[in-house]
Design an enzyme around this catalytic site. Structure first.
Site, PDB file in Angstrom:
ATOM      1  N   GLU A 228     -13.883  -9.069 -68.448  1.00 31.70           N
ATOM      2  CA  GLU A 228     -14.338 -10.477 -68.462  1.00 31.70           C
ATOM      3  C   GLU A 228     -15.848 -10.548 -68.261  1.00 31.70           C
ATOM      4  O   GLU A 228     -16.349 -11.400 -67.516  1.00 31.70           O
ATOM      5  CB  GLU A 228     -13.645 -11.283 -67.353  1.00 31.70           C
ATOM      6  CG  GLU A 228     -12.134 -11.242 -67.387  1.00 31.70           C
ATOM      7  CD  GLU A 228     -11.460 -12.168 -66.371  1.00 31.70           C
ATOM      8  OE1 GLU A 228     -12.137 -13.017 -65.754  1.00 31.70           O
ATOM      9  OE2 GLU A 228     -10.234 -12.027 -66.199  1.00 31.70           O
TER      10      GLU A 228
ATOM     11  N   HIS B  97     -17.715 -10.035 -63.749  1.00 32.47           N
ATOM     12  CA  HIS B  97     -18.516 -11.262 -63.585  1.00 32.47           C
ATOM     13  C   HIS B  97     -19.716 -10.845 -62.727  1.00 32.47           C
ATOM     14  O   HIS B  97     -19.614 -10.725 -61.503  1.00 32.47           O
ATOM     15  CB  HIS B  97     -17.688 -12.360 -62.916  1.00 32.47           C
ATOM     16  CG  HIS B  97     -16.515 -12.786 -63.748  1.00 32.47           C
ATOM     17  ND1 HIS B  97     -16.665 -13.377 -64.992  1.00 32.47           N
ATOM     18  CD2 HIS B  97     -15.180 -12.691 -63.544  1.00 32.47           C
ATOM     19  CE1 HIS B  97     -15.468 -13.631 -65.509  1.00 32.47           C
ATOM     20  NE2 HIS B  97     -14.550 -13.213 -64.657  1.00 32.47           N
TER      21      HIS B  97
ATOM     22  N   ASP C  92     -19.555 -11.262 -67.913  1.00 32.64           N
ATOM     23  CA  ASP C  92     -20.579 -12.294 -68.113  1.00 32.64           C
ATOM     24  C   ASP C  92     -21.559 -12.206 -66.948  1.00 32.64           C
ATOM     25  O   ASP C  92     -21.343 -11.416 -66.021  1.00 32.64           O
ATOM     26  CB  ASP C  92     -19.984 -13.713 -68.289  1.00 32.64           C
ATOM     27  CG  ASP C  92     -19.050 -14.152 -67.178  1.00 32.64           C
ATOM     28  OD1 ASP C  92     -19.092 -13.570 -66.074  1.00 32.64           O
ATOM     29  OD2 ASP C  92     -18.260 -15.095 -67.399  1.00 32.64           O
TER      30      ASP C  92
ATOM     31  N   GLU D 222      -6.341 -10.611 -60.036  1.00 31.86           N
ATOM     32  CA  GLU D 222      -6.937 -11.040 -58.761  1.00 31.86           C
ATOM     33  C   GLU D 222      -5.923 -11.053 -57.612  1.00 31.86           C
ATOM     34  O   GLU D 222      -5.800 -12.043 -56.890  1.00 31.86           O
ATOM     35  CB  GLU D 222      -7.605 -12.420 -58.925  1.00 31.86           C
ATOM     36  CG  GLU D 222      -8.664 -12.424 -60.023  1.00 31.86           C
ATOM     37  CD  GLU D 222      -9.385 -13.763 -60.185  1.00 31.86           C
ATOM     38  OE1 GLU D 222      -8.920 -14.775 -59.648  1.00 31.86           O
ATOM     39  OE2 GLU D 222     -10.429 -13.776 -60.865  1.00 31.86           O
TER      40      GLU D 222
HETATM   41  C1  XIL Z   1     -11.585 -19.280 -66.308  1.00 32.07           C
HETATM   42  C2  XIL Z   1     -11.885 -19.835 -67.687  1.00 32.07           C
HETATM   43  O1  XIL Z   1     -13.041 -19.209 -68.200  1.00 32.07           O
HETATM   44  C3  XIL Z   1     -12.037 -21.339 -67.662  1.00 32.07           C
HETATM   45  O2  XIL Z   1     -12.159 -21.844 -68.987  1.00 32.07           O
HETATM   46  C4  XIL Z   1     -10.842 -21.967 -66.965  1.00 32.07           C
HETATM   47  O3  XIL Z   1     -11.057 -23.350 -66.826  1.00 32.07           O
HETATM   48  C5  XIL Z   1     -10.595 -21.336 -65.600  1.00 32.07           C
HETATM   49  O4  XIL Z   1     -10.470 -19.940 -65.741  1.00 32.07           O
HETATM   50  N1  XIL Z   1     -11.387 -14.978 -63.515  1.00 32.07           N
HETATM   51  C6  XIL Z   1     -10.356 -14.973 -64.412  1.00 32.07           C
HETATM   52  C7  XIL Z   1     -10.367 -15.923 -65.550  1.00 32.07           C
HETATM   53  O5  XIL Z   1      -9.482 -14.092 -64.361  1.00 32.07           O
HETATM   54  O6  XIL Z   1      -9.073 -16.265 -65.982  1.00 32.07           O
HETATM   55  C8  XIL Z   1     -11.163 -17.169 -65.238  1.00 32.07           C
HETATM   56  O7  XIL Z   1     -11.265 -17.917 -66.439  1.00 32.07           O
HETATM   57  C9  XIL Z   1     -12.528 -16.816 -64.702  1.00 32.07           C
HETATM   58  C10 XIL Z   1     -12.427 -15.974 -63.459  1.00 32.07           C
END
Ligand code: XIL
Length: 336
Positions: free
Chosen positions: A248, A218, A250, A132
């Site tokens: 990631e 996401h 979801d 990020e």
């Molecule tokens: C999130 C986790 O899912 C949580 O459990 C934690 O409290 C905070 O981080 N983008 C990312 C991840 O790169 O590392 C994040 O993960 C979600 C958004």
């Protein structure tokens, strides 16, 4: 150059590997949760355990135990694992953010990557070297990069520095630029894709290795995936010799009205469009979901539904029943 992620022996030959992020917090207390990862995944990675603040409660301490357990669990199952992450704007310890001196910040970053990448060499097949770093809204935010501790102390050079250091310490690991909002339709997303490509080119022009871009995935179920732009992004990366993965995945459903069935239908659509664009550009190295079951997910905490219904972000519901879209996803990956 490092090879692509190995597929698990149980996966059909030629399938795109499927993985998920696991949380050590629930690992012991919930054996059914643990078993789900053993059964479903080619790759299992620690979701939070390698983040800076969790690994480095103080400058002198390296708290490897939780991450080790997750990585060793994956290895014992014959599964691959990956590292998340060296450089991020979030989850930095106070002692780190208190550093004001540029030289000291640089030493801490290099020393961190040296120590952590070295420990996991041979056990993690890839690393999110930076996470990020692209500005959320580059036009509004006044620049291509996000305003972070690392940018303020070291400037944009922290990105090549992190990649160069990771490449030196773990020549076999795939080195990844990981970011979000790279798949939707609209000017902000076009800009973010262009910035990601720009960073890749700058690293390459400087002779620094970058192996892949991680598209977090996401997925806002109320937003439209720009299938063509996503595929073009994948093709552009391929032309540069750079791979990609969904890192990631979801589904964020807080703007989707209706019951579980309606939410899952919207999720099915957004995931399917995402896969069209992702696989349409080049073969992804892996598709990784951010958890496996709705029982535990950051989505409900960060973006709760106004109607009070539980969010349904992940392939399995809170009772560990697979969603219809998960079957579709696995069929797509099995085709390779
Ligand atoms: C999130 C986790 O899912 C949580 O459990 C934690 O409290 C905070 O981080 N983008 C990312 C991840 O790169 O590392 C994040 O993960 C979600 C958004």
């Amino acid at each position: 150059m490092a090879g692509p992620l190995p597929a698990r022996a149980s996966s059909s030959p030629g399938a795109i590997p499927f993985g998920a992020a696991i949380q050590s917090d629930f690992f012991d207390a919930d054996p059914d949760y643990r078993a789900l990862f053993t059964r479903e995944c080619d790759l299992v990675l620690p979701m939070n355990e390698l983040k800076f603040a969790l690994l480095r409660p103080t400058r002198e301490t390296f708290a490897f135990e939780a991450a080790d357990r997750m990585v060793d669990f994956a290895r014992a199952n014959g599964q691959a694992s990956r590292g998340h992450t060296f450089v991020w704007w979030s989850t930095n310890p106070d002692w780190l953010e208190a550093i004001e001196d540029e030289g000291q910040a640089e030493r801490v970053l290099v020393e961190h990557i040296e120590r952590v990448a070295d420990r996991y060499r041979g056990r993690l097949s890839s690393w999110d070297v930076v996470n990020e770093v692209i500005a959320h809204d580059p036009d509004e935010d006044g620049g291509p990069l996000r305003d972070t501790f690392w940018l303020r102390r070291l400037g944009p050079r922290h990105i090549p520095l992190a990649f160069r250091t990771a490449a030196r310490i773990d020549p076999a690991a795939r080195l990844v630029l990981n970011d979000y909002d790279l798949e939707f339709r609209g000017p902000r997303f076009d800009t973010r894709r262009a910035i990601a490509l720009g960073i890749v080119r700058q690293l390459q022009d400087a002779g620094i290795r970058i192996d892949a871009v991680g598209i977090q995935g996401h997925l806002y179920a109320h937003q439209e995936i720009d299938v063509e732009a996503l595929a073009r992004f994948g093709r552009d990366l391929k032309a540069l010799g750079v791979g990609l993965l969904a890192s990631e995945l979801d589904v964020i459903d807080f703007q989707v009205p209706g019951d579980a069935e309606a939410i899952d239908a919207a999720a099915g659509k957004v995931v399917s469009d995402f896969l069209d664009g992702l696989i349409g550009g080049q073969r992804p190295e892996a598709v990784v979901t951010w958890g496996l079951t709705d029982r535990y997910s950051w989505v409900g905490d960060a973006m709760p539904r106004a109607d009070g219904r539980p969010c349904r972000p992940l392939p399995f519901d809170a009772e560990l029943r697979p969603k219809p879209w998960y079957g579709e996803l696995r069929r797509r990956l099995a085709r390779g």
